[in-house]
Every structure is written in C-alpha cells, then in structure tokens.
Design a protein around this motif. Structure first.
Motif, PDB file in Angstrom:
ATOM      1  N   GLU A   7      14.225   9.619  -3.183  1.00  0.00           N
ATOM      2  CA  GLU A   7      15.148   8.673  -3.820  1.00  0.00           C
ATOM      3  C   GLU A   7      14.398   7.429  -4.276  1.00  0.00           C
ATOM      4  O   GLU A   7      14.603   6.937  -5.390  1.00  0.00           O
ATOM      5  CB  GLU A   7      16.280   8.289  -2.845  1.00  0.00           C
ATOM      6  N   LEU A   8      13.531   6.919  -3.407  1.00  0.00           N
ATOM      7  CA  LEU A   8      12.759   5.730  -3.799  1.00  0.00           C
ATOM      8  C   LEU A   8      11.844   6.065  -4.985  1.00  0.00           C
ATOM      9  O   LEU A   8      11.686   5.272  -5.918  1.00  0.00           O
ATOM     10  CB  LEU A   8      11.950   5.217  -2.599  1.00  0.00           C
ATOM     11  N   GLN A   9      11.270   7.252  -4.958  1.00  0.00           N
ATOM     12  CA  GLN A   9      10.399   7.649  -6.073  1.00  0.00           C
ATOM     13  C   GLN A   9      11.198   7.811  -7.368  1.00  0.00           C
ATOM     14  O   GLN A   9      10.690   7.537  -8.450  1.00  0.00           O
ATOM     15  CB  GLN A   9       9.645   8.926  -5.710  1.00  0.00           C
ATOM     16  N   ALA A  10      12.455   8.216  -7.247  1.00  0.00           N
ATOM     17  CA  ALA A  10      13.302   8.321  -8.439  1.00  0.00           C
ATOM     18  C   ALA A  10      13.556   6.933  -9.034  1.00  0.00           C
ATOM     19  O   ALA A  10      13.532   6.752 -10.259  1.00  0.00           O
ATOM     20  CB  ALA A  10      14.618   9.009  -8.098  1.00  0.00           C
ATOM     21  N   VAL A  11      13.778   5.959  -8.159  1.00  0.00           N
ATOM     22  CA  VAL A  11      13.975   4.583  -8.635  1.00  0.00           C
ATOM     23  C   VAL A  11      12.711   4.109  -9.371  1.00  0.00           C
ATOM     24  O   VAL A  11      12.776   3.555 -10.469  1.00  0.00           O
ATOM     25  CB  VAL A  11      14.300   3.631  -7.452  1.00  0.00           C
ATOM     26  N   ILE A  12      11.558   4.376  -8.757  1.00  0.00           N
ATOM     27  CA  ILE A  12      10.295   3.950  -9.362  1.00  0.00           C
ATOM     28  C   ILE A  12      10.080   4.674 -10.701  1.00  0.00           C
ATOM     29  O   ILE A  12       9.685   4.063 -11.699  1.00  0.00           O
ATOM     30  CB  ILE A  12       9.123   4.218  -8.388  1.00  0.00           C
ATOM     31  N   ALA A  13      10.390   5.968 -10.734  1.00  0.00           N
ATOM     32  CA  ALA A  13      10.201   6.734 -11.975  1.00  0.00           C
ATOM     33  C   ALA A  13      11.077   6.193 -13.093  1.00  0.00           C
ATOM     34  O   ALA A  13      10.652   6.097 -14.244  1.00  0.00           O
ATOM     35  CB  ALA A  13      10.524   8.210 -11.724  1.00  0.00           C
ATOM     36  N   TYR A  16       0.844  -1.204   0.000  1.00  0.00           N
ATOM     37  CA  TYR A  16       0.000   0.000   0.000  1.00  0.00           C
ATOM     38  C   TYR A  16       0.875   1.248   0.000  1.00  0.00           C
ATOM     39  O   TYR A  16       0.647   2.196  -0.762  1.00  0.00           O
ATOM     40  CB  TYR A  16      -0.932  -0.007   1.226  1.00  0.00           C
ATOM     41  N   ALA A  17       1.893   1.232   0.852  1.00  0.00           N
ATOM     42  CA  ALA A  17       2.805   2.379   0.922  1.00  0.00           C
ATOM     43  C   ALA A  17       3.452   2.624  -0.442  1.00  0.00           C
ATOM     44  O   ALA A  17       3.541   3.762  -0.910  1.00  0.00           O
ATOM     45  CB  ALA A  17       3.877   2.118   1.978  1.00  0.00           C
ATOM     46  N   LEU A  18       3.880   1.554  -1.079  1.00  0.00           N
ATOM     47  CA  LEU A  18       4.527   1.708  -2.391  1.00  0.00           C
ATOM     48  C   LEU A  18       3.537   2.229  -3.435  1.00  0.00           C
ATOM     49  O   LEU A  18       3.921   2.962  -4.351  1.00  0.00           O
ATOM     50  CB  LEU A  18       5.157   0.384  -2.834  1.00  0.00           C
ATOM     51  N   ARG A  65       2.054  -2.781 -10.473  1.00  0.00           N
ATOM     52  CA  ARG A  65       2.334  -2.981  -9.054  1.00  0.00           C
ATOM     53  C   ARG A  65       3.823  -2.878  -8.785  1.00  0.00           C
ATOM     54  O   ARG A  65       4.638  -3.333  -9.570  1.00  0.00           O
ATOM     55  CB  ARG A  65       1.841  -4.360  -8.625  1.00  0.00           C
ATOM     56  N   VAL A  66       4.109  -2.275  -7.654  1.00  0.00           N
ATOM     57  CA  VAL A  66       5.495  -2.220  -7.205  1.00  0.00           C
ATOM     58  C   VAL A  66       5.647  -3.260  -6.108  1.00  0.00           C
ATOM     59  O   VAL A  66       4.930  -3.225  -5.105  1.00  0.00           O
ATOM     60  CB  VAL A  66       5.848  -0.814  -6.672  1.00  0.00           C
ATOM     61  N   LEU A  67       6.532  -4.208  -6.320  1.00  0.00           N
ATOM     62  CA  LEU A  67       6.676  -5.318  -5.382  1.00  0.00           C
ATOM     63  C   LEU A  67       8.109  -5.391  -4.866  1.00  0.00           C
ATOM     64  O   LEU A  67       9.052  -4.957  -5.531  1.00  0.00           O
ATOM     65  CB  LEU A  67       6.324  -6.636  -6.084  1.00  0.00           C
ATOM     66  N   ARG A 107       7.507   4.403   6.826  1.00  0.00           N
ATOM     67  CA  ARG A 107       6.795   3.212   7.288  1.00  0.00           C
ATOM     68  C   ARG A 107       7.292   1.961   6.545  1.00  0.00           C
ATOM     69  O   ARG A 107       7.491   0.906   7.151  1.00  0.00           O
ATOM     70  CB  ARG A 107       5.293   3.432   7.076  1.00  0.00           C
ATOM     71  N   THR A 108       7.478   2.085   5.232  1.00  0.00           N
ATOM     72  CA  THR A 108       7.999   0.961   4.446  1.00  0.00           C
ATOM     73  C   THR A 108       9.363   0.529   4.965  1.00  0.00           C
ATOM     74  O   THR A 108       9.610  -0.651   5.231  1.00  0.00           O
ATOM     75  CB  THR A 108       8.168   1.381   2.966  1.00  0.00           C
ATOM     76  N   GLN A 109      10.244   1.517   5.101  1.00  0.00           N
ATOM     77  CA  GLN A 109      11.588   1.186   5.532  1.00  0.00           C
ATOM     78  C   GLN A 109      11.566   0.629   6.963  1.00  0.00           C
ATOM     79  O   GLN A 109      12.260  -0.343   7.271  1.00  0.00           O
ATOM     80  CB  GLN A 109      12.453   2.441   5.457  1.00  0.00           C
ATOM     81  N   GLY A 110      10.715   1.218   7.803  1.00  0.00           N
ATOM     82  CA  GLY A 110      10.636   0.767   9.191  1.00  0.00           C
ATOM     83  C   GLY A 110      10.122  -0.653   9.310  1.00  0.00           C
ATOM     84  O   GLY A 110      10.656  -1.467  10.065  1.00  0.00           O
ATOM     85  N   LYS A 111       9.101  -0.985   8.546  1.00  0.00           N
ATOM     86  CA  LYS A 111       8.539  -2.330   8.656  1.00  0.00           C
ATOM     87  C   LYS A 111       9.482  -3.360   8.052  1.00  0.00           C
ATOM     88  O   LYS A 111       9.708  -4.425   8.623  1.00  0.00           O
ATOM     89  CB  LYS A 111       7.167  -2.401   7.976  1.00  0.00           C
TER      90      LYS A 111
END
Ligand SMILES: [Zn+2]
Length: 437
Positions: A89-95, A34-36, A55-57, A241-245
């Motif tokens: 940074e994570l959004q740059a990877v996804i982009a 969900y976060a992704l 989907r981002v997995l 939250r993603t990184q924390g979990k």
C-alpha cells in the motif's frame, strides 16, 4: 512536545504564506528515510526516475495526505503511513506520486505559472533559494502561498492527471514486481469521501480527487496487470520498521510497550521498546532495549544512530560520541548520522571536532534545519561569526523566514571574504528575499 526534538525536526519545506507563515514540518530520521529509499527505489527505477535524486520524506501531520511539490521530493504525511497496512500500500502511494513527477504534472504547472507571472498573483513563488541557487539541484525550498487555499490549488491535481497517474503507477508497480492491489486498497480508504464537504475530507482527497470512476478504472488496471506477485520480505521488513519507529515516536509510550512484542521481527520490537522507554526518560531501560536490538543486528548503523540519540538526550554526551562514531563509520554518507555526531561533540564541548562532522553533514544534506542550527553554533564557538551568520541565514531561508534570513545574510556579507562561496550563498539568500518581497 519532547519527541519533536528527539526525532530531529526540521522545517525544510516552507510552503508558507507571506503572512502568516505556514510551514510544513518534516520528521527527519535517517532510519526511516533509508527504509523509504528501500521501498521506493524499485518503483522510481521503473518510472525512469533516479532513486538517488528523488527523496521520500515524512511530513509531521496526522492527517492523510501524500503529494509532490517539486520534481525531487515525494512527501507523505506521518498519518497516512500509520494508517496503511502493508508495504504494497505504501509503495502504491509512492508509485502514484512518482507518476505525477514522471508525467510532468507539477513541473508543467510551475512552468506555466512562472511564465504567466501568475505566481506572484497566486502568492506562489518557486522558491527562493532553489531559484537563486540555480534551480533544480537546490531542490527543496519550495513555494510561498498567500493562503492555504492557494496552496491547495497548487498541489491539487486534475482528474485527467489522476487517471494518468493511476495508470502509470500500476505499470511501475507491476514492472517492479510489486503487487498493485495495494493501489486499490489505498483508494478504498478514501472511498465515499467525494460526497463529503471539503473540510470533512482527508486532504488526500483534495490533492488527488477520487471518484467512483477512478476507483473502477484502477480496479480494471489491477485486474489486467496484477498477476499474483509474491510478497517481498525485504520490503515488508522496512515497512514494518518505518511504521514501528514512527508510531513509537508519535504515540504514547504505553501504547507502544503493549504492542512491541507483536512487532514483525524481534529487533523492531526492541527498537520500539527503546524509543518508548526513551520517551519515558528511562535511560537504563532504553539502552538495555536498544542493545538487545543491536545484538540481533550488530552492523545496523541506524540502530546505532538511535542509541547515540538516546545517550545524547540522556546527557551521556561522551558515550553518545563513541556510538555515533561507530554509526558514521558504517554509514559514512548519512547526513543525519553525521549531524548527530556533530551535536554530540558540541554537547561534549568539542566544537572543532563538531565542525568537521557538521560540515560533512551539510555537504550531504544542506536542507536540514537542525544541522544548519548546530553548524551555526559550531562556527560561533570556533570564532567564525561570518560563517555562523551564513548558516543561520540559510536555516531561516529554508524555513521560509526570508526577512530574518536577509538580516543574517546582510550581516554575513560584511564578515566573509567577497566572492567566496559563503559570500555567494549570502548573496543568493539576499536575492531570494528580494524576489519574494
Ligand atoms: Zn494524484
């Protein structure tokens, strides 16, 4: 390792060799996915792609990589997510990965391969089930490779593709209002690696060849496009939250407990503590921590999902059912939550109720091996051996074990009514197994 069971591990993508099988293990988690989705949706829209179709997995792999293997899934290694420092940074990877999809880099290659029938030669078959079930929507179920180097070649982009993807990705980020500087920061992680030998490089370097020119060009785009966008509080939250979990599940509990207090928000801190205590099999403390998180976010279905998991794995099946039901009521479309509910019902000896939850989970996500496994159990316990065999065949097919899949599909074929949808699914698997031979 225990946590693997906890985090609902499924081998959904099988980028596997004929022999030996090499599967990609996904870390399936409703909260993280969900976060992704929150982080990727604005980018995908800016790229003209549909957030509901892509989907981002997360791949369970500590090395640094991100890649696309078809047009509907962006795969990011857990190692890369843990290594990055900001949402941008994570959004740059996804982009960047979205750009490979939008620019048609991969599909072109797949089409060429299929036309030239070099797929077999390379050991790459665009899978099995995906193809047999009519392609596109079947999605995952990707490829087979005879060797990991064939797989690497398949996933690797050319320099021309890289520079096109960089340029597009900066455009997507800026039009989505995201600071594109993250793209440069990501590349800086890999800086200097082009001079290393291949086995000392991060795999990201092989899938996305980096050069000094590319980095310079990227800095140019960022300078040209990148106005000072404000940092996005929502994106930062979901990133933390993603990184924390992820880190709480992947790292030693003591590491997590030492850092939980310095989390971005209190609820994330309590959630991480809950996971850490859960990994120490301390049910009481784990429940106390997740309850503190829930006090701060009482309507959060994913915190309830985690509580359900903690209770279920702490052998409190009935309590878990109640919590999973609350989670499912708040997020009725989340397949993994419905899957958890089904699992809890199975554990409590209620296979009929479990079947309802699991069938509706499967209808929303037919590619989760865990759901398919539980579904097979529920069918077997409700005396429907034909359907149990179909579910088992599907699970094996998903894992790239087409021989085993065929054995169960054959068994199913004899047990379910000819021409019915499950019979058809068994046929698809048999056809895929045949094609992969
Ligand atoms: Zn790339």
């Amino acid at each position: 390792m225990k946590w693997i069971r906890f985090l609902v591990m499924a081998t959904a993508i099988s980028l596997m060799a004929a022999t030996p099988a090499r599967a990609i293990n996904l870390l399936r988690d409703a909260d993280i996915e969900y976060a992704l989705r929150q982080l990727s949706a604005p980018i995908l829209r800016a790229a003209g792609l549909s957030p509901s179709r892509i989907r981002v997995l997360v791949v369970d792999d500590s090395s640094l990589n991100a890649f696309v293997a078809d047009t509907q899934h962006i795969l990011i290694h857990s190692g890369l997510i843990l290594k990055l420092n900001t949402a941008e940074e994570l959004q740059a990877v996804i982009a960047h990965e979205a750009a490979h999809i939008a620019n048609g880099h991969l599909s072109r290659r797949v089409a060429n391969m299929r036309n030239a029938r070099t797929a077999a030669g390379l050991g790459l078959v665009l899978s099995g089930i995906a193809a047999a079930a009519g392609g596109a929507e079947a999605g995952i179920g990707v490829a087979a490779g005879t060797s990991s180097s064939a797989l690497r070649n398949f996933l690797a982009h050319t320099r021309a593709e890289e520079s096109a993807a960089d340029q597009s990705s900066i455009r997507y980020l800026t039009s989505a209002g995201i600071n594109p500087e993250g793209a440069v920061k990501v590349q800086e992680i890999f800086r200097g690696q082009e001079v290393l030998s291949e086995n000392r490089q991060d795999p990201y370097m092989r899938t996305h060849p980096l050069s000094r020119d590319r980095l310079r060009a990227l800095q140019g785009y960022v300078a040209a496009y990148g106005k000072d966008q404000k940092s996005d509080g929502t994106a930062n939250y979901w990133y933390a939250r993603t990184q924390g979990k992820l880190s709480a599940f992947l790292r030693n509990p003591n590491w997590t407990l030492r850092r939980a207090d310095s989390s971005a928000t209190q609820d994330i801190g309590f959630m991480r503590q809950a996971v850490a205590y859960h990994k120490q099999s301390n049910l009481k403390k784990a429940v106390a921590s997740i309850d503190k998180a829930l006090q701060l976010r009482p309507n959060d279905p994913f915190l309830l999902d985690l509580k359900g998991q903690i209770l279920l794995e702490g052998r409190q099946a009935n309590a878990a059912i109640a919590v999973y039901r609350q989670a499912a009521a708040k997020a009725p479309k989340e397949a993994l939550i419905l899957g958890g509910l089904g699992r809890a019902l199975l554990a409590a000896g209620q296979p009929r109720e479990a079947l309802k939850a699991l069938e509706s989970a499967r209808a929303r996500d037919g590619q989760d091996a865990r759901i398919l496994r539980d579904l097979a159990v529920a069918y077997a316990q409700t005396k429907q051996p034909g359907l149990a065999s179909v579910a088992t065949a599907e699970r094996y097919a998903l894992q790239g074990r087409l021989k085993d899949a065929a054995i169960h599909a054959k068994r199913a074929e004899a047990l379910v009514p000819r021409g019915s949808p499950p019979w058809q699914r068994a046929q698809d698997i048999l056809a895929a197994a045949q094609a992969a031979r």
